[in-house]
Scaffold this active site. Sequence first.
Site, PDB file in Angstrom:
ATOM      1  N   GLY A  43      24.187  -7.611  72.903  1.00 48.75           N
ATOM      2  CA  GLY A  43      23.721  -7.756  74.288  1.00 48.75           C
ATOM      3  C   GLY A  43      23.738  -9.206  74.742  1.00 48.75           C
ATOM      4  N   LYS A  62      31.933   2.387  78.445  1.00 43.51           N
ATOM      5  CA  LYS A  62      31.762   2.575  79.889  1.00 43.51           C
ATOM      6  C   LYS A  62      32.118   1.341  80.699  1.00 43.51           C
ATOM      7  CE  LYS A  62      27.644   5.321  79.415  1.00 43.51           C
ATOM      8  NZ  LYS A  62      26.261   4.905  79.518  1.00 43.51           N
ATOM      9  N   ARG A  94      22.589 -10.835  58.823  1.00 46.90           N
ATOM     10  CA  ARG A  94      21.716 -11.565  59.753  1.00 46.90           C
ATOM     11  C   ARG A  94      20.767 -12.505  59.004  1.00 46.90           C
ATOM     12  NH1 ARG A  94      20.843  -7.048  64.413  1.00 46.90           N
ATOM     13  NH2 ARG A  94      22.428  -7.916  65.787  1.00 46.90           N
ATOM     14  N   GLY A 140      28.132  -6.629  68.629  1.00 41.92           N
ATOM     15  CA  GLY A 140      28.049  -5.180  68.774  1.00 41.92           C
ATOM     16  C   GLY A 140      29.108  -4.425  67.981  1.00 41.92           C
TER      17      GLY A 140
END
Length: 396
Positions: free
Chosen positions: A374, A201, A35, A351
């Site tokens: 996100g 999920k 990053r 992610g």
Amino acid sequence: MKKTIKDFNLNGKKVIMRVDFNVPMKNGEIVDDNRIRQSLETIRYALENNAKLILLSHLGRIKEEADKEKNNLQPVAIRLEKLLNQKVLFVPKTRGEEVERAIQNMKEKEIILLQNTRYEDLDDKKESKNHPELGEYWASLGDIYINDAFGTAHRAHASNVGIASHLPSGVGFLIEKELKIMKEAIDNPKRPLTIILGGAKVSDKIGVIENLAEKADHLLIGGAMAYTFLKASDFEIGKSLLDEENIPFCKRMLEKYSDKIILPIDSINATEISENAVPRECFINEIKENEIGLDIGHGTIKVFKNYLQDSKTIIWNGPVGYSEIKSFANGTRELLEILKQSDAITIIGGGDTASAAIQLGYEKDLTHISTGGGASLELLEGKELPGISCIDDKNE
Ligand code: AMP
């Protein structure tokens, strides 16, 4: 179109730049400086153009006093200094006299990094809840605001939305690149556009499924999520992860997009999730009552390969198996291999999929690995990101 750093004359200006230095740390050491490296292009541009550069970033979460030490940004300042080969003045405060004096004394081409913006969260979550006083204060320290922290662009914080409402603002090169690649792939893709969706999920990805099923030519579903879709198609899935309340949603999607949604035909199972688990491969109608489906099988990989080989754009979010354990990482690795061989534009939404791609050694073989989990998920849902909406438009 949003203004970018190139739309400003930075000469002698105090530029407040929000970067994403939220790097993984262990015992005060940086585990992966990706990053920091991703932010260098914008930082270098500001310095080459004679800015006085004031950097802001968060690191981890600060819920209590004890969280401060492990989330101190000082090691990042030291790493940045090495990467830039230039002095970076670290000010261990987020506000006050020490900060203001350091900024007053700055010369052109110098850099200051302030302490973790989330230290302010101990005071009524001022940073994370975008307290107006904090954004206004940080804005008062500079002349121009540049946001290059894609990883937090889906959140309205004092260090993005708060500051941008008080200063002329633009995005940095990293956000510019993320937006260009992702938006073009979703809104104006080279077709066929194939989406690979995996992960845990269904509930986390409802918005993505709804938005992308409409736009894509094919939607390949793997990961734990696939077992809820399979249950919705009346297969028995043993002890596989089931998102029961979303079975009706899966049924609806399967009816509406029957020609687009492709589900696994076989599965790799085990009776426990552990390094020692013994994997068993079977057709999807043969999963035993005590088994957990943990990866796509070889037949599914072949089916997916047929779609992927003909695709011109591929977007992937969510590992197709429990890829943290080697025995269940095969599907994810094989799909990465197919993407490596492909001429398509290949995009990994951040992610866990990004970590898997980097860990398995495919970082250089893909068109783009998003730096924000996100944030990239929200772009895939077709949402506006507050940290980007708040930036001045080109025609302002
Ligand atoms: P997400 O954050 O929703 O993309 O989910 C990523 C997580 O899903 C990773 O930790 C994977 O290990 C996990 N995952 C993928 N496939 C499965 C599976 N079949 N069963 C349980 N977890 C899975």
